[in-house]
Design a protein around this motif. Sequence first.
Motif, PDB file in Angstrom:
ATOM      1  N   HIS A 132       0.833  -1.210   0.000  1.00 28.95           N
ATOM      2  CA  HIS A 132       0.000   0.000   0.000  1.00 28.95           C
ATOM      3  C   HIS A 132       0.867   1.259   0.000  1.00 28.95           C
ATOM      4  CE1 HIS A 132      -2.678   3.136   1.736  1.00 28.95           C
ATOM      5  NE2 HIS A 132      -3.600   2.508   1.026  1.00 28.95           N
ATOM      6  N   VAL A 154      -0.489  -4.042  -6.271  1.00 27.33           N
ATOM      7  CA  VAL A 154      -1.537  -3.200  -5.683  1.00 27.33           C
ATOM      8  C   VAL A 154      -2.913  -3.826  -5.880  1.00 27.33           C
ATOM      9  CG1 VAL A 154      -2.665  -0.952  -5.851  1.00 27.33           C
ATOM     10  CG2 VAL A 154      -0.174  -1.097  -5.902  1.00 27.33           C
ATOM     11  N   ASP A 155      -3.112  -4.514  -6.988  1.00 27.93           N
ATOM     12  CA  ASP A 155      -4.412  -5.136  -7.252  1.00 27.93           C
ATOM     13  C   ASP A 155      -4.757  -6.229  -6.252  1.00 27.93           C
ATOM     14  OD1 ASP A 155      -4.679  -3.497  -9.439  1.00 27.93           O
ATOM     15  OD2 ASP A 155      -3.881  -4.958 -10.860  1.00 27.93           O
ATOM     16  N   PHE A 156      -3.751  -6.748  -5.546  1.00 24.56           N
ATOM     17  CA  PHE A 156      -3.981  -7.823  -4.574  1.00 24.56           C
ATOM     18  C   PHE A 156      -4.309  -7.299  -3.173  1.00 24.56           C
ATOM     19  CE2 PHE A 156      -1.409  -9.951  -7.803  1.00 24.56           C
ATOM     20  CZ  PHE A 156      -2.102 -11.138  -7.960  1.00 24.56           C
TER      21      PHE A 156
END
Length: 418
Positions: free
Chosen positions: A235, A242-244
């Motif tokens: 983060h 970032v998609d996870f």
Amino acid sequence: MSLLKIATYSLDTRWFTAVAATLMIAFISHLYGCALIVPWFFIASLAIFLSVAIFKVTQTVLFNKNTLSELLNPEKTLNLFAIVVAINFAGVCFSKVFHLHTTACIFWYAAISFWLCISLFSLSILFLYHKSEDRKIEEIFHGGWFFITAGTQSTGFLGVIIAEHATRQVMFIQLFSFALWSIGASLYLIFMVFIIMRLIFYQFRSNTALSPYWMNAGAAALTALTGATLYQYIHTAGGPFVDFLPFLKGISLFFWSVGLWWLPFLVVLAIRKQAYGDEGLVFTVGYWEIAFTLGLYANSTIQLVELFKGQYLDIVSMCFSIACIALWCFSSVFTIVHLVRSSIWVPVNDLTLNYVIPYSFKLRGRLFNVKEVVNEWLDQTIQGVLKKRYCVVTTDNLTCLISYDISAKKWYFEQVKD
């Protein structure tokens, strides 16, 4: 047999959890701002680590056959991952508490090496080694198998800490840490199925060692801790992972909840063991596993506070921290008392005088007279049973291995060689 041989004969690899539990106390103290006591706990953890490592190496050299049989035993071989856990959390403290990031990186490389070697060795044995037809799942499978999850997750956890200060190969470290977290989570789910099957369909006796089952909760808490730390790092740093983030956040809460679900059942099993067992309160290395588990829950809950901003989680984390410190103090005192009162300090020449072997015994209807004592030593088992063991030769030139249970005051004939 010398004192060193007696002291190392039955050393358990799970003693490395004492190192991890002490490091947990240091880490908790650091998070709550108790900077003065952190170095002392850290020094104590290093002293324990060096002591256990020296005794373990001595045991391997002096009792190589016993060590090999332990490594080939599926009930014990995964305990080796406790070494990986201790190395990783030492590296975490070097980085987080003392800001020695290069030292932490060295510890991470050492942990990866141990993790790879132990994984290949132990899993190859489990997969390929000859299976005994009479072995039973209730005797082999237990919560200690979750040490492989703990070793994997702790390596991933230290990797995330290393990535925060790395200047090169950051993407590789991030990817490798995420892969380790995924492997550890998958192994936990697989073993969870077997643990529940073992508890439901097979008898859980009152004399069964309970402490390894606390790793059911400890491994889940460490999975949540690694996932939450990975979430915070991604983060902040950004990148292709970032998609996870929603996935990491949800799965971290999932494992934290699963481990929390185990705790009341473990307390019930502990009460049942004390109520119906005939051993009373005996020393086991398992008290350190319980302290380590509670420390992991204190740390993982602190991480979840930052993810979910829940003030109620602060109270939960504080309760786990107090419980961890209390049990750590109890385990320390119990360990010191146990070591001081242990019969391993009795001079070897006096052992036969204190625990006299029988002059004769019956075996398979035949009467044998003891002619000579070849060797003798004391063996402290995990369950706290102290046995005096002898290798004797009878007048018929028969070599026998016999033992005397000091608490039960019973003799046992373990092996006969013609």
